[in-house]
Design a protein around this motif. Structure first.
Motif, short mmCIF file in Angstrom:
data_model
loop_
_atom_site.label_atom_id
_atom_site.label_comp_id
_atom_site.label_asym_id
_atom_site.label_seq_id
_atom_site.Cartn_x
_atom_site.Cartn_y
_atom_site.Cartn_z
N ARG A 161 -3.49 15.93 -24.46
CA ARG A 161 -3.18 14.54 -24.13
C ARG A 161 -2.92 14.38 -22.64
O ARG A 161 -2.74 15.36 -21.92
N ARG A 162 -2.88 13.13 -22.20
CA ARG A 162 -2.57 12.85 -20.80
C ARG A 162 -1.87 11.51 -20.69
O ARG A 162 -1.99 10.64 -21.55
N THR A 163 -1.14 11.35 -19.58
CA THR A 163 -0.47 10.09 -19.28
C THR A 163 -0.17 10.07 -17.78
O THR A 163 -0.45 11.04 -17.07
N SER A 164 0.39 8.99 -17.30
CA SER A 164 0.80 8.90 -15.90
C SER A 164 1.95 7.91 -15.78
O SER A 164 2.14 7.04 -16.64
N VAL A 165 2.72 8.09 -14.72
CA VAL A 165 3.86 7.22 -14.45
C VAL A 165 3.81 6.77 -13.00
O VAL A 165 3.58 7.59 -12.10
N GLN A 166 3.98 5.49 -12.77
CA GLN A 166 4.08 4.97 -11.41
C GLN A 166 5.50 4.48 -11.16
O GLN A 166 6.07 3.77 -11.99
N ARG A 167 6.06 4.89 -10.02
CA ARG A 167 7.41 4.48 -9.67
C ARG A 167 7.40 3.79 -8.31
O ARG A 167 6.86 4.32 -7.33
N LYS A 168 8.02 2.62 -8.27
CA LYS A 168 8.21 1.91 -7.00
C LYS A 168 9.71 1.79 -6.73
O LYS A 168 10.47 1.42 -7.63
N VAL A 169 10.11 2.12 -5.50
CA VAL A 169 11.51 2.07 -5.10
C VAL A 169 11.66 1.04 -3.98
O VAL A 169 10.97 1.12 -2.95
N TYR A 170 12.56 0.08 -4.19
CA TYR A 170 12.79 -0.98 -3.20
C TYR A 170 14.19 -0.85 -2.63
O TYR A 170 15.15 -0.51 -3.33
N LEU A 171 14.31 -1.10 -1.34
CA LEU A 171 15.62 -1.15 -0.69
C LEU A 171 16.33 -2.44 -1.09
O LEU A 171 15.75 -3.34 -1.71
N GLU A 172 17.59 -2.53 -0.71
CA GLU A 172 18.39 -3.70 -1.08
C GLU A 172 17.78 -5.00 -0.56
O GLU A 172 17.87 -6.05 -1.21
N ASN A 173 17.11 -4.92 0.61
CA ASN A 173 16.51 -6.13 1.19
C ASN A 173 15.11 -6.43 0.64
O ASN A 173 14.44 -7.35 1.11
N GLY A 174 14.66 -5.65 -0.33
CA GLY A 174 13.37 -5.89 -0.94
C GLY A 174 12.22 -5.10 -0.35
O GLY A 174 11.09 -5.20 -0.83
N THR A 175 12.48 -4.32 0.69
CA THR A 175 11.44 -3.52 1.31
C THR A 175 11.01 -2.38 0.39
O THR A 175 11.86 -1.70 -0.20
N LEU A 176 9.70 -2.19 0.25
CA LEU A 176 9.19 -1.09 -0.57
C LEU A 176 9.38 0.22 0.17
O LEU A 176 8.84 0.42 1.26
N LEU A 177 10.14 1.14 -0.43
CA LEU A 177 10.42 2.42 0.21
C LEU A 177 9.49 3.52 -0.31
O LEU A 177 8.95 4.30 0.48
N HIS A 178 9.31 3.61 -1.62
CA HIS A 178 8.45 4.63 -2.21
C HIS A 178 7.52 3.99 -3.23
O HIS A 178 7.92 3.10 -3.99
N ASP A 179 6.28 4.46 -3.25
CA ASP A 179 5.31 4.05 -4.27
C ASP A 179 4.55 5.31 -4.67
O ASP A 179 3.65 5.76 -3.97
N ASN A 180 4.97 5.90 -5.79
CA ASN A 180 4.41 7.18 -6.22
C ASN A 180 3.83 7.08 -7.62
O ASN A 180 4.25 6.25 -8.41
#
Length: 230
Positions: A161-180
Motif C-alpha cells: 500500500r501507499r499514502t502521503s501526508v502534506q503538512r503546512k505550518v503557519y506563523l501567528e501572523n499567517g505567514t507560511l513557514l513550512h510546506d512539506n
C-alpha cells in the motif's frame, strides 16, 4: 533531552545503540518485510511518537523514514522507523528558545511532551487515501511431514500500500513557514502456505485367488426321440 535554539535533535544520537548491555530485550522487529525477533524491538513506537510531537509542534523535520510494513495503530502516513546507526529521526528547533523533550511511559501508554515558549503556530494536515498497489504476496514452505498435494495456510498476509501526508505550518501572523509532503510506501506481508512434499503411500493390491485344475464342461442330457416299433 534539551534542544538549543537552532540545534538538531537526533533520535539515534540521543538514545545511542540499542543493545543488551543497556537492558534492551528481544521483541518483534521488521526485517525484509517480515516480523522477526530482535534487540530493541518496539523502539519505533517511541520514534513515531516523537515524530508526531515535533510534527504537531510545527517544527522543521529533517529526516523521517516510514516502516516497511503498514501499521494500522499509527496515524496514517505518519510513522517513523529508526535503526541504529543508519536510519535516524531528526528535527530542528527552529524557534528562538530552548525546548525540552520528555517521555512518559505508563501501563500500555507512551506520551511525548515538548516544552518551550509558546509559538502559536498553526498546523494543517491533509492525508491522502491509503491505496492498495498490488496483490498479496505468497510464500510457500515445503513440508516433508505433510502428504503431497495437501496445503495449509499458516498466516494471511496483506497487500502492498501507499499514502502521503502534506503538512503546512503557519506563523501567528499567517505567514507560511513550512510546506512539506511525506510519501510512504509499504510492502505487502506474505500469506504463508505450507505445501506437502511427502510421497503418497502406494495402494495395497489384493492377492489373486489361485486357480485349480480345469474341469470339463458339463454335458447336456440327450433328448429321447420318438419310439420306433420293432
Amino acid at each position: 533531552a534539551l534542544i538549543a535554539p537552532g540545534a538538531t535533535f537526533s533520535f539515534n544520537g540521543t538514545t545511542g545503540e540499542r543493545n543488551a548491555g543497556k537492558g534492551f530485550q528481544e521483541a518483534p522487529v521488521i526485517i525484509n518485510g517480515e516480523l522477526r525477533n530482535g534487540l530493541g524491538g518496539g523502539v519505533c513506537q517511541v520514534s513515531t511518537t516523537v515524530f508526531n510531537s515535533a510534527y504537531e509542534a510545527g517544527l522543521q523535520i529533517d529526516q523521517r523514514t516510514n516502516h516497511e510494513l503498514y501499521i494500522s495503530h499509527y496515524p496514517t502516513g505518519r510513522d517513523a522507523t529508526v535503526n541504529y546507526p543508519d536510519l535516524d529521526l531528526k528535527f530542528t528547533n527552529d524557534t528562538r528558545h530552548w525546548l525540552l523533550l520528555r517521555t512518559f511511559v505508563g501501563s500500555g501508554s507512551l506520551t511525548v511532551n515538548l516544552y518551550g515558549t509558546p509559538q502559536s503556530r498553526r498546523v494543517e494536515s491533509v492525508t491522502a487515501p491509503l491505496v492498495v498497489t498490488g496483490p498479496v504476496p505468497v510464500k510457500r514452505l515445503e513440508d516433508p511431514s505433510m502428504l503431497k498435494g495437501k496445503t495449509e495456510t499458516v498466516t494471511v498476509g496483506t497487500p502492498p500500500r501507499r499514502t502521503s501526508v502534506q503538512r503546512k505550518v503557519y506563523l501567528e501572523n499567517g505567514t507560511l513557514l513550512h510546506d512539506n509532503a511525506w510519501s510512504s510506501s509499504y510492502v505487502g506481508e506474505p500469506t504463508v502456505i505450507r505445501v506437502g512434499t511427502k510421497p503418497k503411500p502406494k495402494p495395497k493390491t489384493k492377492p489373486e485367488t489361485p486357480k485349480g485344475p480345469e474341469q470339463p464342461a458339463p454335458q447336456e442330457p440327450a433328448t429321447p426321440g420318438p419310439a420306433v416299433p420293432t
